[in-house]
Design an enzyme around this catalytic site. Structure first.
Site, short mmCIF file in Angstrom:
data_model
loop_
_atom_site.label_atom_id
_atom_site.label_comp_id
_atom_site.label_asym_id
_atom_site.label_seq_id
_atom_site.Cartn_x
_atom_site.Cartn_y
_atom_site.Cartn_z
N HIS A 147 -26.22 -9.66 -18.31
CA HIS A 147 -27.36 -10.26 -17.60
C HIS A 147 -28.10 -11.17 -18.56
O HIS A 147 -28.29 -10.84 -19.73
CB HIS A 147 -28.31 -9.16 -17.11
CG HIS A 147 -29.47 -9.72 -16.34
ND1 HIS A 147 -29.39 -9.99 -14.99
CD2 HIS A 147 -30.71 -10.09 -16.73
CE1 HIS A 147 -30.54 -10.50 -14.59
NE2 HIS A 147 -31.36 -10.57 -15.62
N ASP A 151 -36.78 -3.82 -5.38
CA ASP A 151 -37.03 -4.89 -6.35
C ASP A 151 -37.19 -6.23 -5.64
O ASP A 151 -38.02 -7.05 -6.01
CB ASP A 151 -35.90 -4.97 -7.37
CG ASP A 151 -36.07 -6.19 -8.27
OD1 ASP A 151 -37.08 -6.23 -9.00
OD2 ASP A 151 -35.25 -7.12 -8.20
N ARG A 176 -44.52 -10.42 -6.45
CA ARG A 176 -44.94 -10.80 -7.81
C ARG A 176 -44.97 -12.30 -7.96
O ARG A 176 -45.85 -12.86 -8.60
CB ARG A 176 -43.97 -10.18 -8.84
CG ARG A 176 -44.16 -8.67 -9.01
CD ARG A 176 -43.01 -8.07 -9.80
NE ARG A 176 -42.87 -8.66 -11.12
CZ ARG A 176 -41.72 -8.74 -11.78
NH1 ARG A 176 -40.60 -8.26 -11.26
NH2 ARG A 176 -41.68 -9.28 -12.98
N SER A 194 -37.28 -4.39 -13.22
CA SER A 194 -36.63 -5.20 -12.20
C SER A 194 -35.16 -5.48 -12.58
O SER A 194 -34.23 -5.26 -11.80
CB SER A 194 -37.41 -6.52 -12.06
OG SER A 194 -36.67 -7.48 -11.38
N LYS A 231 -31.40 -3.30 -11.07
CA LYS A 231 -30.23 -3.94 -10.46
C LYS A 231 -28.96 -3.66 -11.27
O LYS A 231 -27.89 -3.45 -10.71
CB LYS A 231 -30.47 -5.46 -10.33
CG LYS A 231 -31.48 -5.78 -9.24
CD LYS A 231 -31.88 -7.24 -9.21
CE LYS A 231 -32.78 -7.61 -10.32
NZ LYS A 231 -33.62 -8.77 -10.21
N1 URA Z 1 -35.35 -11.50 -13.50
C1 URA Z 1 -35.44 -10.42 -12.70
O1 URA Z 1 -34.43 -10.01 -12.12
N2 URA Z 1 -36.61 -9.80 -12.57
C2 URA Z 1 -37.74 -10.21 -13.19
O2 URA Z 1 -38.77 -9.60 -13.04
C3 URA Z 1 -37.65 -11.33 -14.01
C4 URA Z 1 -36.43 -11.95 -14.16
#
Ligand code: URA
Length: 443
Positions: free
Chosen positions: A82, A161, A168, A183, A187
């Site tokens: 990621h 999320d 957010r 967050s 995932k």
């Molecule tokens: N990427 C994400 O998946 N979540 C965040 O809060 C910021 C960047």
């Protein structure tokens, strides 16, 4: 339990317990907690932070709000990656085939771009025929066929999320380390891989503008990874200028192809080989090579045709068209303007955020989720930080797609050019070297 008490506890700096966090996440997912109360709690978290225990509880509850993917069909250790985002980030399409060349199986779920950071899904979508919305039932077949699969994230992946992130985004509560860490990690945990390699970007084009903040975010995610029993590594990388030679969609995938044909930019090669090496190591396919040898071997395979062979296999397996000169793209970037150096000197900086915004103005990114992007739009950088330039040297070229309406709007193109000129800083002396891979932390 009631949500007002939870908001008040956080407002007065108390640590929330697991039950309170579970109540909150379940209420958000079921839509029984209204957005104004959710936003109030998010703001209290931004202002008062979260303990490690709270952050882990929030992550695990968000991961549990949807389906946990079962990757047992892979029959091997699985590794995910990621990136916390950036401009010109084309590392995923390079490391997937690279890792696969060692036998590392990759099941990758990616997002679409929003704002000035690009999305890997959009980049792969620019290849003619490539299916980026793969049905989950086809994953085992694709992994068997090519050893890897990449697809857009499904709504069932950590839905809490998704709801929280959308709120957010419009309530000034994105910039919070516990919220970002939970967050991302929710995932990754729900996506089911055994190991996770995190590219934590820092600089003007990243969420974390300073190395100190990037380290804080990395450390938060590593703690969550450990508690979730995932092998986790964080690699802090430079995102103070755009990565590589291009930003956009078709144009970045063209750069990926150039890179896999032995003509890669140094920063891309550095970052991709370090990330790739960690992924290969975590999957147990290092074949006796030590860490340094593995990085060298990765760098070699990126450019010598080994990774390219796997890349072609990946594209074909997901329906993408390969022509005589490589992948066929849905659009053709058309040059619309160029930016020239205003004086002699050295490029001291190229603000990645400004370039990212300029690229969105060209049509390469989305301002709202509903926007349709121009796959052919983007920017090619002929000069990067540290390069010597003479007055009137071309610094970068702006592109749009063939059918773009923007290209005929002179005022708009002028505004974009102004923005890019401001992003480039030229000085008399050569700036200090900056490394692309700043640190490797964790497993
Ligand atoms: N990427 C994400 O998946 N979540 C965040 O809060 C910021 C960047």
């Amino acid at each position: 339990m009631n949500i007002v008490d939870i908001i008040l506890d956080k407002r007065y700096g108390k640590e929330l317990n697991y039950e309170q966090i579970m109540y909150f996440v379940k209420g958000v997912t079921a839509r029984t907690i209204p957005d104004y109360q959710t936003s109030a709690l998010l703001m209290a978290i931004v202002l008062n932070g979260m303990s490690e225990r709270e952050m882990t509880a929030l992550t695990l509850e968000m991961a549990d709000s949807g389906v946990h993917d079962d990757l047992s069909y892979v029959g091997d250790v699985t590794v995910d990656k990621h990136s916390t985002g950036g401009v010109g980030d084309k590392i995923t399409p390079i490391v997937m085939p690279l890792c696969n060349s060692f036998g590392t199986k990759i099941v990758k779920l990616s997002g679409r771009g929003l704002g000035f950071t690009g999305g890997t899904v959009d980049k792969f979508s620019s290849i003619e025929g490539f299916n980026i919305d793969v049905d989950k039932k086809d994953f085992p077949r694709l992994v068997k066929e090519s050893g890897m699969v990449i697809s857009s994230q499904t709504p069932s992946l950590a839905p809490a999320d998704k709801i929280l992130y959308a709120l957010r985004d419009v309530t000034g509560t994105v910039d919070s380390i516990p919220l970002i860490a939970s967050s991302i990690m929710s995932k990754k945990i729900a996506a089911g891989a055994d190991a996770i390699v995190l590219d934590v970007t820092c600089g003007s084009g990243a969420f974390m503008q300073t190395e100190e903040r990037a380290r804080e975010l990395a450390s938060a995610m590593l703690k969550i990874g450990k508690l979730a029993r995932k092998t986790t590594t964080a690699i802090i990388t430079d995102m103070d200028q755009p990565l590589g030679r291009t930003c956009g969609n078709v144009i970045e995938m063209q750069e990926v192809f150039e890179t896999l044909n032995g003509d890669g930019a140094e920063d891309v090669l550095d970052i991709a080989s370090v990330i790739g090496a960690k992924m290969v190591k975590h999957s147990g396919k290092a074949g006796g090579l030590n860490d340094d040898e593995l990085v060298i071997e990765c760098r070699k395979r990126i450019g010598d045709g080994t990774a390219l062979k796997e890349y072609i296999k990946l594209i074909r397996s997901q329906g993408g068209i390969i022509g005589d000169n490589g992948p066929v793209y849905k659009d053709e970037p058309v040059p619309v303007s160029e930016i020239k150096a205003s004086r002699d000197g050295y490029i001291e900086a190229i603000r990645a955020d400004e370039i990212g915004h300029a690229s969105v103005m060209l049509g390469a990114g989305r301002v709202t989720k509903e926007d349709v992007i121009d796959l052919g739009a983007g920017i090619r950088f002929l000069k990067k930080r540290g390069d010597k330039v003479s007055k009137d040297d071309v610094l970068c070229i702006l592109y749009t797609g063939k059918d773009s309406k923007i290209k005929d709007d002179k005022d708009h193109i002028n505004d974009i050019c102004q923005r890019i000129r401001k992003a480039y800083k030229i000085s008399d002396s050569k700036p200090a070297e900056r490394v692309s891979v700043i640190d490797v932390i964790g497993d």
